[in-house]
Design a protein around this motif. Structure first.
Motif, mmCIF file in Angstrom:
data_model
loop_
_atom_site.group_PDB
_atom_site.id
_atom_site.type_symbol
_atom_site.label_atom_id
_atom_site.label_comp_id
_atom_site.label_asym_id
_atom_site.label_seq_id
_atom_site.Cartn_x
_atom_site.Cartn_y
_atom_site.Cartn_z
ATOM 1 N N GLN A 1 3.069 0.042 0.595
ATOM 2 C CA GLN A 1 3.249 -0.038 -0.855
ATOM 3 C C GLN A 1 4.208 -1.167 -1.226
ATOM 4 N N ILE A 2 5.269 -1.323 -0.464
ATOM 5 C CA ILE A 2 6.225 -2.401 -0.748
ATOM 6 C C ILE A 2 5.596 -3.761 -0.457
ATOM 7 N N ALA A 3 4.899 -3.862 0.684
ATOM 8 C CA ALA A 3 4.304 -5.134 1.107
ATOM 9 C C ALA A 3 3.025 -5.468 0.346
ATOM 10 N N GLU A 4 2.458 -4.468 -0.323
ATOM 11 C CA GLU A 4 1.191 -4.622 -1.043
ATOM 12 C C GLU A 4 0.072 -5.077 -0.114
ATOM 13 N N LYS A 5 0.104 -4.533 1.108
ATOM 14 C CA LYS A 5 -0.972 -4.734 2.077
ATOM 15 C C LYS A 5 -0.906 -3.583 3.074
ATOM 16 N N ASN A 6 -2.011 -3.327 3.746
ATOM 17 C CA ASN A 6 -2.078 -2.220 4.685
ATOM 18 C C ASN A 6 -1.277 -2.533 5.950
ATOM 19 N N ILE A 7 -0.316 -1.693 6.246
ATOM 20 C CA ILE A 7 0.488 -1.811 7.465
ATOM 21 C C ILE A 7 -0.016 -0.741 8.431
#
Length: 191
Positions: A143-149
């Motif tokens: 959510q913070i990175a705005e990409k799937n981790i």
């Protein structure tokens, strides 16, 4: 450790034997877009401080905690049986003479009280996760990175050799980590 993702300052306070290899791998992926080559690479890139240091400027502050008895057993299995950081010692002797073994650096680093790494104020953190909540940690970072981790596989060195402590040993371990239990008992998140 302090890092920036999408103009958000994030503090992660890693604790050895509390999923820190997995979390550091997720952070590595969030920042670099690739999985780390190996565990040594990720620990070199993001070393673990042995003393808590407050950072009130961060937008997010998180840590991952673990039941101290489980962590102690994991530390023994991983550092003594698997990595052989010290000459072999039976679990009973390790518990009974822990103050002697604790003086040895690899043991001390991995089995220091959790509060040494994260402090004693649970209100400092925006997010506290239990070690079994790695999927939730990856969602949080995604959510913070705005990409799937992706959630990495957990480190399992020594997991097939875990001793089962007796009641008296559990009591001794709980006394060693009294300050950790004081911190953990204040948490409202579920184990």
């Amino acid at each position: 450790m302090l890092f920036r993702i999408n103009n958000k300052l994030v503090v992660y306070n890693p604790i050895p034997k509390c999923g820190c290899t997995s979390v550091k791998s997720m952070i590595f992926y969030a920042l670099k877009g690739v999985k780390p080559d190996d565990q040594k690479n990720v620990h070199s890139a993001y070393p673990t401080r042995e003393r808590f240091k407050k950072n009130n400027l961060a937008d997010y502050k998180f840590c991952v905690v673990r039941d101290p008895v489980e962590r102690f057993i994991s530390g023994y299995s991983n550092r003594v049986l698997y990595h052989k950081d010290i000459p072999f010692v039976e679990f009973d002797d390790f518990v009974d003479n822990f103050s002697k073994f604790y003086k040895l650096d690899p043991i001390r680093h991995h089995l220091r009280p959790q509060v040494d790494f994260i402090g004693k104020d649970h209100n400092y953190y925006t997010n506290i996760f239990w070690v079994h909540q790695m999927k939730e940690v990856s969602i949080f970072l995604s959510q913070i990175a705005e990409k799937n981790i992706p959630t990495p596989h957990k480190q399992t060195g020594g997991s097939n050799q875990k001793p089962v402590p007796e009641k008296t040993q559990i009591e001794k371990i709980r006394l060693i980590y009294k300050s950790d239990y004081e911190f953990l008992n204040k948490l409202t998140i579920k184990k």
